[in-house]
Write an enzyme that holds these catalytic residues in place. Structure first.
Site, short mmCIF file in Angstrom:
data_model
loop_
_atom_site.label_atom_id
_atom_site.label_comp_id
_atom_site.label_asym_id
_atom_site.label_seq_id
_atom_site.Cartn_x
_atom_site.Cartn_y
_atom_site.Cartn_z
N ASP A 201 -6.67 -42.85 27.85
CA ASP A 201 -6.55 -41.92 26.72
C ASP A 201 -6.12 -42.71 25.49
O ASP A 201 -5.01 -43.24 25.42
CB ASP A 201 -5.51 -40.84 27.06
CG ASP A 201 -5.47 -39.76 25.99
OD1 ASP A 201 -5.79 -38.62 26.32
OD2 ASP A 201 -5.14 -40.08 24.82
N ASP A 204 -2.84 -41.51 23.71
CA ASP A 204 -1.63 -41.85 24.47
C ASP A 204 -1.34 -43.34 24.42
O ASP A 204 -0.18 -43.76 24.31
CB ASP A 204 -1.78 -41.42 25.94
CG ASP A 204 -1.59 -39.92 26.12
OD1 ASP A 204 -0.94 -39.30 25.26
OD2 ASP A 204 -2.12 -39.38 27.10
N1 URA Z 1 -10.72 -39.56 24.85
C1 URA Z 1 -9.99 -40.63 25.24
O1 URA Z 1 -8.94 -40.90 24.67
N2 URA Z 1 -10.44 -41.36 26.28
C2 URA Z 1 -11.59 -41.10 26.91
O2 URA Z 1 -11.95 -41.83 27.82
C3 URA Z 1 -12.35 -39.99 26.48
C4 URA Z 1 -11.90 -39.23 25.45
#
Ligand code: URA
Length: 210
Positions: A201, A204
């Protein structure tokens, strides 16, 4: 590959991207690397901006010197991870205007739902770069482009760090006229809409929220 997609395979970008993908890379390093890559990508993303000439005086002579033609560029960040790319654009184009679009993914449908929209009022006749590090399903990117296009910019580009084939297909179907510039195209999306192998992510990892 669709001919509206450009993959920037410069060794510096690829090396830094590998460092970002590593699961043990700390947030501070992840943020710095994304900003550095964004600067390198901006160099290519702006390559075809039209130039005009203005008369200037150097200490030695007058000359007609090139400047980017028209109104200031606009960078639009899809919140929140887009802000990681925004910093690198502003390093190179400090006078750019900035917009923000807040979209979240409905966890069930993966559709984009807008919760914030603030862009410069006069997008008309401006060149716009919409940024989000991850082009996953393509729903958020397509929704952001719908909103920006309604303001009639002179041109519009979409810049991301990683793209999934599914996201490229969706965005190309919805906006075939928009160039997608990415550092890599990964293998696939998993059942939760994450890019594989990806980097997790992006929000994050940028902000240390998990
Ligand atoms: N958003 C993200 O942060 N990571 C992904 O793999 C897909 C969407």
């Amino acid at each position: 590959m669709a001919d509206n997609v450009t993959v920037l395979d410069h060794p510096l970008i690829q090396h830094k991207l590998t460092l970002m993908r590593r699961k043990d890379t700390a947030s501070a390093d992840f943020r710095r690397l994304l900003r550095e890559i964004a600067g390198l990508m901006t160099y290519e993303v702006t390559r075809d901006l039209p130039l005009s000439y203005e008369r200037i005086e150097t200490p030695l002579a007058e000359m007609d010197a090139p400047v980017i033609e028209g109104k200031k560029l606009v960078a639009v960040s899809i919140l929140r991870a887009g802000n990681g790319l925004l910093e690198g654009i502003l390093d190179l184009v400090p006078n750019a205007r900035v917009g923000h679009i807040g979209l979240y993914r409905d966890p069930e449908t993966l559709e984009a739902i807008e919760y914030y929209f603030k862009v410069p009022e006069d997008l008309h006749d401006r060149d716009v770069i919409v940024v989000d590090p991850m082009l996953a399903t393509g729903h958020s990117a397509a929704a952001a482009l719908d909103r920006i296009k309604a303001r009639n910019p002179r041109s519009i580009r979409f810049m991301c760090l990683l793209a999934a084939p599914e996201g490229i297909q969706h965005l190309t179907e919805r906006h075939p006229d928009v160039r997608i510039i990415t550092a890599a195209i990964d293998d696939h999306l998993n059942d939760h809409g994450y890019i594989v192998p990806g980097l997790g992510d992006a929000g994050d990892r940028l902000y240390g929220t998990k």
